[in-house]
Design a protein around this motif. Structure first.
Motif, PDB file in Angstrom:
ATOM      1  N   SER A 126      40.911  47.416  36.018  1.00  0.00           N
ATOM      2  CA  SER A 126      39.917  47.269  34.959  1.00  0.00           C
ATOM      3  C   SER A 126      40.479  46.522  33.755  1.00  0.00           C
ATOM      4  CB  SER A 126      39.387  48.636  34.539  1.00  0.00           C
ATOM      5  OG  SER A 126      40.435  49.446  34.037  1.00  0.00           O
ATOM      6  N   THR A 127      41.687  46.883  33.314  1.00  0.00           N
ATOM      7  CA  THR A 127      42.282  46.186  32.166  1.00  0.00           C
ATOM      8  C   THR A 127      42.583  44.731  32.492  1.00  0.00           C
ATOM      9  OG1 THR A 127      44.468  47.024  32.831  1.00  0.00           O
ATOM     10  CG2 THR A 127      43.275  48.254  31.142  1.00  0.00           C
ATOM     11  N   LEU A 138      35.997  48.277  42.387  1.00  0.00           N
ATOM     12  CA  LEU A 138      36.900  47.154  42.167  1.00  0.00           C
ATOM     13  C   LEU A 138      37.822  46.972  43.369  1.00  0.00           C
ATOM     14  CD1 LEU A 138      37.910  47.894  38.446  1.00  0.00           C
ATOM     15  CD2 LEU A 138      36.299  46.162  39.252  1.00  0.00           C
ATOM     16  N   ILE A 161      39.214  42.824  32.484  1.00  0.00           N
ATOM     17  CA  ILE A 161      38.757  42.663  31.104  1.00  0.00           C
ATOM     18  C   ILE A 161      39.568  41.575  30.405  1.00  0.00           C
ATOM     19  CG2 ILE A 161      38.650  43.799  28.850  1.00  0.00           C
ATOM     20  CD1 ILE A 161      37.980  46.397  30.317  1.00  0.00           C
ATOM     21  N   SER A 208      35.000  42.751  42.223  1.00  0.00           N
ATOM     22  CA  SER A 208      35.751  42.267  41.066  1.00  0.00           C
ATOM     23  C   SER A 208      34.995  41.152  40.345  1.00  0.00           C
ATOM     24  CB  SER A 208      37.130  41.760  41.514  1.00  0.00           C
ATOM     25  OG  SER A 208      37.887  42.804  42.085  1.00  0.00           O
ATOM     26  N   PHE A 268      32.194  42.654  38.383  1.00  0.00           N
ATOM     27  CA  PHE A 268      32.724  43.285  37.175  1.00  0.00           C
ATOM     28  C   PHE A 268      33.080  42.226  36.135  1.00  0.00           C
ATOM     29  CE2 PHE A 268      35.971  45.218  34.500  1.00  0.00           C
ATOM     30  CZ  PHE A 268      35.433  46.469  34.243  1.00  0.00           C
ATOM     31  N   GLY A 300      31.618  41.741  32.424  1.00  0.00           N
ATOM     32  CA  GLY A 300      32.444  41.574  31.230  1.00  0.00           C
ATOM     33  C   GLY A 300      31.972  40.423  30.360  1.00  0.00           C
ATOM     34  N   LEU A 302      26.969  48.295  39.573  1.00  0.00           N
ATOM     35  CA  LEU A 302      28.296  48.915  39.593  1.00  0.00           C
ATOM     36  C   LEU A 302      28.193  50.431  39.721  1.00  0.00           C
ATOM     37  CD1 LEU A 302      30.019  46.800  36.781  1.00  0.00           C
ATOM     38  CD2 LEU A 302      30.360  46.589  39.247  1.00  0.00           C
ATOM     39  N   MET A 336      41.984  52.375  38.342  1.00  0.00           N
ATOM     40  CA  MET A 336      41.129  52.176  37.174  1.00  0.00           C
ATOM     41  C   MET A 336      41.896  51.520  36.033  1.00  0.00           C
ATOM     42  SD  MET A 336      38.879  54.964  35.016  1.00  0.00           S
ATOM     43  CE  MET A 336      37.850  55.305  36.442  1.00  0.00           C
ATOM     44  N   THR A 348      25.200  46.663  35.346  1.00  0.00           N
ATOM     45  CA  THR A 348      25.723  48.020  35.219  1.00  0.00           C
ATOM     46  C   THR A 348      25.131  48.928  36.285  1.00  0.00           C
ATOM     47  OG1 THR A 348      25.932  47.695  32.818  1.00  0.00           O
ATOM     48  CG2 THR A 348      26.040  49.955  33.635  1.00  0.00           C
ATOM     49  N   LEU A 403      35.971  53.656  41.866  1.00  0.00           N
ATOM     50  CA  LEU A 403      35.638  52.562  40.958  1.00  0.00           C
ATOM     51  C   LEU A 403      35.379  51.296  41.771  1.00  0.00           C
ATOM     52  CD1 LEU A 403      35.494  52.083  37.841  1.00  0.00           C
ATOM     53  CD2 LEU A 403      37.766  51.071  38.035  1.00  0.00           C
TER      54      LEU A 403
END
Length: 318
Positions: A140-141, A67, A144, A73, A76, A80, A55, A136, A52, A65
């Motif tokens: 991000s979705t 990514l 995840i 990526s 991240f 996750g 990032l 974002m 964290t 962000l």
């Protein structure tokens, strides 16, 4: 320059801790030592905080962000897996998923740190197509969903490795019929051995298979929960991608390699959910469909980046 040093400290400390946590979880998987559970859980919390921190540092450095390339990526995605590890340990006391998640976080982290060239790990400004408020939401979705779907698929692979015919009989059949079935296949046992020995042997075998049945049901339940959650995030990612594509390139869908593979992945997991809901196909059928998704997610995530084709070639390795 100070941001670079801080990032490296966070990255390499988290990598070292993830290695130790993975080793402890693999040891604990065979010996079940309570102190190891305590150390591994605290270690993963610290690794999660370090990732964290990376990032966050990259966010302040780039003002967006983190990514924008393959390295960010992957970090991240490792974040996750670590987050899922902490959540699963709170909800599941048996910690059966801990080795899977710890190993996944370590391997992804190691690939990002040790395999990617130095230029790809440097921070850079976003290309014009990525300079959007949809970054974002979409990226991000999607990441995840990748972490959650990969977790569910790995559980399905573990499920397939222990789900074989004899266990299936014990799980879904009548116990008395199973005993008669064993006596028919091994008549010498029922004729030549004392009744007490046969009863004790059967009780021990029944106990082992009962534990395996419980493990199978738990793995099947967690696989379904993880993939259901990941499928929802993947659906949101695909929809947000279509809206973003219309703004950036003037069309919602262009059958570009990345989006085509994402659609295939979505369809495979949709098939899994359909099979899993139908009780007649529960077990091997649904686990095989979920296992296929593991390879499709990696092809969708890294395939285009490795080949450097299409509109999603920002992380091209060559």
């Amino acid at each position: 320059m100070i941001y670079l040093y801080v990032e490296q400290i966070f990255v390499y400390i988290s990598f070292l801790i993830l290695f130790l946590v993975t080793l402890l979880n693999l040891i604990n998987f065979f010996f079940e030592i309570d102190k190891i559970n305590h150390f591994s859980n605290n270690g993963m919390k610290f690794a999660f905080l370090c990732t964290t921190g990376f990032l966050t540092t990259r966010f302040f450095q780039t003002q967006h962000l983190p990514l924008g390339n393959l390295y960010e990526s992957l970090m991240f995605l490792s974040w996750g897996f670590s987050f899922l590890y902490l959540i699963s340990n709170v909800k599941n006391k048996k910690r059966l998923s801990a080795p899977v998640l710890a190993t996944s976080a370590l391997l992804v982290h190691a690939f990002a740190v040790l395999c990617l060239p130095h230029k790809m790990r440097e921070s850079m400004s976003l290309v014009p197509a990525l300079q959007s408020q949809w970054l974002m939401m979409h990226v991000s979705t999607t990441l995840i969903s990748y972490a959650t779907l990969l977790f569910g698929s790995l559980l399905a692979i573990v499920l397939l490795s222990i789900f074989h015919g004899e266990i299936k009989r014990y799980c879904v059949g009548n116990l008395t019929n199973n005993f008669e079935f064993r006596n028919k296949n091994y008549p010498l046992i029922s004729k030549n051995f004392p009744k007490q020995i046969i009863t004790e042997s059967f009780s021990y075998s029944l106990f082992l298979n009962s534990r395996k049945c419980q493990l199978i049901h738990l793995l099947d339940k967690w696989t379904y929960q993880a993939i259901s959650l990941g499928f929802s995030f993947l659906t949101i990612g695909i929809i947000s991608r279509a809206v973003w594509a219309n703004e950036a390139w003037g069309s919602y869908w262009s059958w570009e390699p990345k989006e085509t593979r994402a659609l295939i992945t979505w369809l495979i997991y949709a098939i899994y959910l359909h099979i899993r809901i139908n009780k007649k196909w529960m077990g091997k059928g649904s686990a095989m469909a979920a296992s296929m998704g593991f390879f499709l997610v990696w092809i969708c995530f890294l395939g285009v980046n490795l080949l450097g084709v299409g509109l999603h070639n920002y992380g091209w390795l060559i």
